[in-house]
Design a protein around this motif. Structure first.
Motif, PDB file in Angstrom:
ATOM      1  N   UNK A   1      36.283  64.723  47.426  1.00  0.00           N
ATOM      2  CA  UNK A   1      37.378  64.238  46.618  1.00  0.00           C
ATOM      3  C   UNK A   1      38.557  65.199  46.726  1.00  0.00           C
ATOM      4  N   UNK A   2      39.767  64.681  46.786  1.00  0.00           N
ATOM      5  CA  UNK A   2      40.946  65.546  46.803  1.00  0.00           C
ATOM      6  C   UNK A   2      41.026  66.382  45.516  1.00  0.00           C
ATOM      7  N   UNK A   3      41.634  67.548  45.637  1.00  0.00           N
ATOM      8  CA  UNK A   3      41.825  68.424  44.492  1.00  0.00           C
ATOM      9  C   UNK A   3      43.295  68.371  44.106  1.00  0.00           C
ATOM     10  N   UNK A   4      43.548  68.144  42.811  1.00  0.00           N
ATOM     11  CA  UNK A   4      44.921  68.005  42.317  1.00  0.00           C
ATOM     12  C   UNK A   4      45.136  68.914  41.114  1.00  0.00           C
ATOM     13  N   UNK A   5      46.399  69.143  40.801  1.00  0.00           N
ATOM     14  CA  UNK A   5      46.744  69.831  39.547  1.00  0.00           C
ATOM     15  C   UNK A   5      47.915  69.098  38.932  1.00  0.00           C
ATOM     16  N   UNK A   6      48.019  69.227  37.625  1.00  0.00           N
ATOM     17  CA  UNK A   6      49.073  68.570  36.875  1.00  0.00           C
ATOM     18  C   UNK A   6      50.296  69.480  36.829  1.00  0.00           C
ATOM     19  N   UNK A  19      42.336  63.146  53.099  1.00  0.00           N
ATOM     20  CA  UNK A  19      41.373  62.236  52.463  1.00  0.00           C
ATOM     21  C   UNK A  19      42.100  61.266  51.538  1.00  0.00           C
ATOM     22  N   UNK A  20      43.071  61.785  50.792  1.00  0.00           N
ATOM     23  CA  UNK A  20      43.852  60.940  49.893  1.00  0.00           C
ATOM     24  C   UNK A  20      44.592  59.854  50.679  1.00  0.00           C
ATOM     25  N   UNK A  21      45.268  60.259  51.743  1.00  0.00           N
ATOM     26  CA  UNK A  21      46.031  59.298  52.546  1.00  0.00           C
ATOM     27  C   UNK A  21      45.120  58.259  53.195  1.00  0.00           C
ATOM     28  N   UNK A  30      41.677  53.117  43.110  1.00  0.00           N
ATOM     29  CA  UNK A  30      41.436  54.368  42.387  1.00  0.00           C
ATOM     30  C   UNK A  30      40.751  55.346  43.330  1.00  0.00           C
ATOM     31  N   UNK A  31      41.115  56.605  43.175  1.00  0.00           N
ATOM     32  CA  UNK A  31      40.544  57.656  44.008  1.00  0.00           C
ATOM     33  C   UNK A  31      40.037  58.754  43.079  1.00  0.00           C
ATOM     34  N   UNK A  32      38.787  59.118  43.257  1.00  0.00           N
ATOM     35  CA  UNK A  32      38.219  60.204  42.454  1.00  0.00           C
ATOM     36  C   UNK A  32      38.828  61.525  42.927  1.00  0.00           C
ATOM     37  N   UNK A  33      39.247  62.354  41.974  1.00  0.00           N
ATOM     38  CA  UNK A  33      39.843  63.649  42.302  1.00  0.00           C
ATOM     39  C   UNK A  33      39.187  64.735  41.465  1.00  0.00           C
TER      40      UNK A  33
END
Length: 170
Positions: A1-6, A19-21, A30-33
């Motif tokens: 799963x991609x790693x994101x931050x707010x 992976x996101x693209x 929906x994509x699990x992150x």
């Protein structure tokens, strides 16, 4: 799963952009992150680790990423001073973090310096061949220094000299 931050109410991808693209292109709604809450430095470290896991990573990109990781960790912990019990980050620490031998990280460092000095080395297909070429060049340079060729004037080496070799070689 991609790693994101707010960041400012929006999600920023730290790792897993491809992976996101790919998921987006496949039409996943929906994509699990994984939500990352660390600082910028730890985010960069995470990106480097993710990129080092890529299967299509070219050898010179790998040595550049290893060097970046080492520099970030030294920025974070300081450079290791010589001697037992000294604090700081060393190549041994980088090797341990990556799960590789110290010799590999050391070779990567030497190879990176050679690539920075001669970017044409990036044209070499594999790391093993590039390392062999760098070592051969270093050996040849060392032999030239031992023979005194490096002390000769630049116009001496590319010139035809006519005369008694005993006198000319002096």
């Amino acid at each position: 799963a991609p790693t994101v931050r707010l960041v400012n109410g929006l999600f920023e991808i730290i790792a897993g952009r491809r992976r996101f693209l790919a998921c987006k292109k496949l039409g996943h709604g929906e994509i699990e992150v994984v939500l990352f809450e660390g600082g910028n430095l730890e985010g960069k470290v995470l990106q480097i680790h993710e990129n080092l896991k890529r299967a299509n990573l070219v050898w010179y990109e790998q040595i550049e990423l290893t060097a970046q990781l080492h520099e970030l960790r030294q920025e974070q912990h300081g450079a290791k001073k010589s001697g037992p019990g000294k604090d700081g980050w060393s190549m041994r620490d980088t090797a341990r973090e990556l799960g590789v031998a110290l010799g590999k990280v050391s070779e990567d460092s030497i190879l990176l310096a050679a690539v920075q000095a001669d970017p044409s080395l990036k044209n070499i297909r594999d790391k093993k061949t590039a390392l062999r070429l760098v070592r051969a060049t270093a050996t040849r340079d060392g032999q030239e220094e031992d023979t005194g060729f490096s002390d000769l004037p630049s116009n001496f080496l590319d010139t035809i000299h006519l005369g008694d070799s005993n006198e000319t070689l002096k």
